[in-house]
Design an enzyme around this catalytic site. Structure first.
Site, short mmCIF file in Angstrom:
data_model
loop_
_atom_site.label_atom_id
_atom_site.label_comp_id
_atom_site.label_asym_id
_atom_site.label_seq_id
_atom_site.Cartn_x
_atom_site.Cartn_y
_atom_site.Cartn_z
N LYS A 67 0.87 -1.18 0.00
CA LYS A 67 0.00 0.00 0.00
C LYS A 67 0.90 1.22 0.00
CE LYS A 67 -2.36 1.58 3.70
NZ LYS A 67 -3.46 1.73 4.68
N ASN A 160 -13.66 12.52 24.27
CA ASN A 160 -12.76 12.99 23.21
C ASN A 160 -12.10 14.29 23.63
OD1 ASN A 160 -11.63 12.54 20.60
ND2 ASN A 160 -12.81 14.27 19.85
N MET A 219 -5.60 1.82 19.00
CA MET A 219 -5.49 1.77 17.54
C MET A 219 -4.85 3.02 16.93
SD MET A 219 -6.77 -1.18 17.18
CE MET A 219 -6.69 -1.26 15.41
N GLY A 292 -2.82 -2.18 18.19
CA GLY A 292 -3.05 -2.33 16.75
C GLY A 292 -2.29 -1.28 15.97
P1 NAD Z 1 -8.93 12.35 12.79
O1 NAD Z 1 -8.08 13.53 12.50
O2 NAD Z 1 -10.21 12.19 12.06
O3 NAD Z 1 -9.25 12.28 14.38
C1 NAD Z 1 -8.24 12.51 15.33
C2 NAD Z 1 -8.72 12.15 16.72
O4 NAD Z 1 -7.65 12.40 17.65
C3 NAD Z 1 -9.90 13.00 17.19
O5 NAD Z 1 -10.70 12.22 18.06
C4 NAD Z 1 -9.19 14.12 17.96
O6 NAD Z 1 -10.03 14.75 18.91
C5 NAD Z 1 -8.10 13.32 18.65
N1 NAD Z 1 -6.98 14.14 19.10
C6 NAD Z 1 -6.32 15.09 18.38
N2 NAD Z 1 -5.35 15.63 19.16
C7 NAD Z 1 -5.43 15.02 20.37
C8 NAD Z 1 -4.69 15.14 21.58
N3 NAD Z 1 -3.69 16.01 21.70
N4 NAD Z 1 -5.02 14.34 22.62
C9 NAD Z 1 -6.02 13.44 22.51
N5 NAD Z 1 -6.75 13.28 21.39
C10 NAD Z 1 -6.44 14.05 20.33
O7 NAD Z 1 -7.96 11.10 12.56
P2 NAD Z 1 -8.35 9.61 12.21
O8 NAD Z 1 -8.32 9.42 10.74
O9 NAD Z 1 -9.56 9.22 12.98
O10 NAD Z 1 -7.07 8.82 12.77
C11 NAD Z 1 -6.85 8.70 14.17
C12 NAD Z 1 -5.53 8.02 14.41
O11 NAD Z 1 -5.57 6.68 13.93
C13 NAD Z 1 -4.33 8.67 13.71
O12 NAD Z 1 -3.29 8.75 14.64
C14 NAD Z 1 -4.00 7.70 12.59
O13 NAD Z 1 -2.63 7.75 12.24
C15 NAD Z 1 -4.35 6.38 13.27
N6 NAD Z 1 -4.59 5.26 12.36
C16 NAD Z 1 -4.14 4.05 12.75
C17 NAD Z 1 -4.32 2.94 11.95
C18 NAD Z 1 -3.86 1.59 12.39
O14 NAD Z 1 -3.87 0.65 11.60
N7 NAD Z 1 -3.50 1.42 13.63
C19 NAD Z 1 -4.99 3.08 10.72
C20 NAD Z 1 -5.48 4.34 10.36
C21 NAD Z 1 -5.27 5.43 11.19
#
Ligand code: NAD
Length: 321
Positions: A67, A160, A219, A292
């Site tokens: 990917k 949140n 996650m 995860g």
């Molecule tokens: P998003 O921007 O839509 O949401 C971000 C979330 O993080 C919101 O709930 C926001 O309020 C919160 N946030 C932001 N700053 C914060 C802080 N300082 N303290 C606490 N919470 C905070 O992003 P998303 O697309 O929902 O992605 C969320 C996370 O998941 C990202 O870190 C992304 O890299 C990760 N992710 C992981 C995987 C995996 O396979 N593990 C896959 C996709 C995304």
């Protein structure tokens, strides 16, 4: 080769199909039938973007590829595009010829939600009733929707960092017919299962916010420096992951390992639980934690399923390449 554009994905692949594909590939990883290649992730110095590649080979499933993509933080405000952009490329493992190009944006959300759901299936208590959410962004909605299918949850509680985003997950809970309540972080002690999915670089959820018997799926932490939960929580928990190497370097376990609270050998591949070679949860009081981190093989597994379905339904675009 076949092309399956992003716009086709939603009609082709279900949450159930994503779940099965991810569960199978986690099992194959633990059986050493599938492995991930080292991840490349670069700040490219343009548009503040992070770009990289996640790839691997599943000898049993026959999936080989990668990917490519990442995160362009200004896409939405500047261009009305989603910030996460990715594409999956599949290759024929017998010849090296490119087999398919598949839109990876929705697939990323589906395979990530499938991963936490697989962890809930195998590690949460059977009688789990209260689902806790830490995070309310784009991924959180997919996470919650899939998690609610794993147990007979009677309530969703959510916290949140940006409380104005909570209606995103409240909507999902209501659509599933489950009541929603916003709580403070100590209120998470009521949860039987907690998913954290934020982009935080400092912990929100502390060890004393979590009750004995809880299953957590952490996650959000997929990069060096990110952190969602207090490292001490990992020392209290039985820790599982998709891939140990990623967990201790870019996952939630990076902090507990660096602090000397746990070691690499304390982190167990979830595939071992799926395969029955590790018992997983052994008591109703265990805290289980799934780290995860997101592996390339998950992407290849769901993309392969999409290509199979697109060919079956006659909608895959075939190109002489
Ligand atoms: P998003 O921007 O839509 O949401 C971000 C979330 O993080 C919101 O709930 C926001 O309020 C919160 N946030 C932001 N700053 C914060 C802080 N300082 N303290 C606490 N919470 C905070 O992003 P998303 O697309 O929902 O992605 C969320 C996370 O998941 C990202 O870190 C992304 O890299 C990760 N992710 C992981 C995987 C995996 O396979 N593990 C896959 C996709 C995304």
């Amino acid at each position: 080769m076949y092309i399956v554009p992003e716009a086709m994905i939603a009609d082709l692949v279900s949450r159930e199909a994503s779940f099965e594909a991810v569960e199978q590939v986690f099992a194959a990883m633990a059986a050493k039938d599938a492995y991930n290649f080292p991840v490349v992730r670069e700040a490219i110095g343009h548009e503040d973007a992070l770009y990289g590649f996640k790839g691997g080979f599943d000898r049993v499933g026959g999936a080989l590829g990668l990917k490519a993509g990442g995160y362009w933080p200004h896409n939405l405000e500047k261009r009305g595009l989603i910030n996460h952009q990715s594409t999956v490329f599949l290759f024929d493992p017998d010849t090296g010829k490119v087999r398919a190009m598949v839109g990876g944006n929705l697939l990323t959300a589906l395979r990530t939600a499938a991963a936490s759901s697989v962890s809930i299936k195998h590690l949460a208590r059977a009688d789990a009733k209260v689902m806790g959410m830490v995070g309310a962004g784009h991924q959180a909605t997919f996470q919650l929707r899939a998690a609610l299918e794993q147990r007979s949850f009677e309530k969703v509680i959510g916290w949140n960092y940006h409380p104005e985003m909570l209606p995103n997950i409240e909507k999902v809970a209501k659509e599933a017919g489950v009541p929603f309540e916003a709580v403070d972080l100590p209120g998470m002690a009521e949860a039987d299962v907690i998913i954290s999915i934020t982009s935080a670089f400092a912990p929100s959820l502390m060890a004393d916010h979590v009750s004995p018997g809880t299953h957590l799926a952490c996650m959000g932490t997929d990069t060096k420096g990110k952190q969602e939960v207090e490292a001490a929580l990992l020392a209290r928990a039985k820790v599982f992951t998709d891939e140990v190497a990623q967990s201790i370097s870019i996952g939630e376990a990076q902090h507990a390992v660096a602090a000397g609270l746990i070691t690499e050998s304390d982190v167990i591949e979830i595939g071992a639980v799926i395969n029955g070679t590790h018992p997983g949860r052994t008591s109703d009081d265990d805290i289980t934690l799934f780290d995860g981190t997101g592996v390339g093989l998950q992407d290849l597994a769901v993309a392969s399923k999409v290509v199979e379905l697109a060919i079956e339904r006659g909608v895959a675009v075939e190109v002489d390449f």
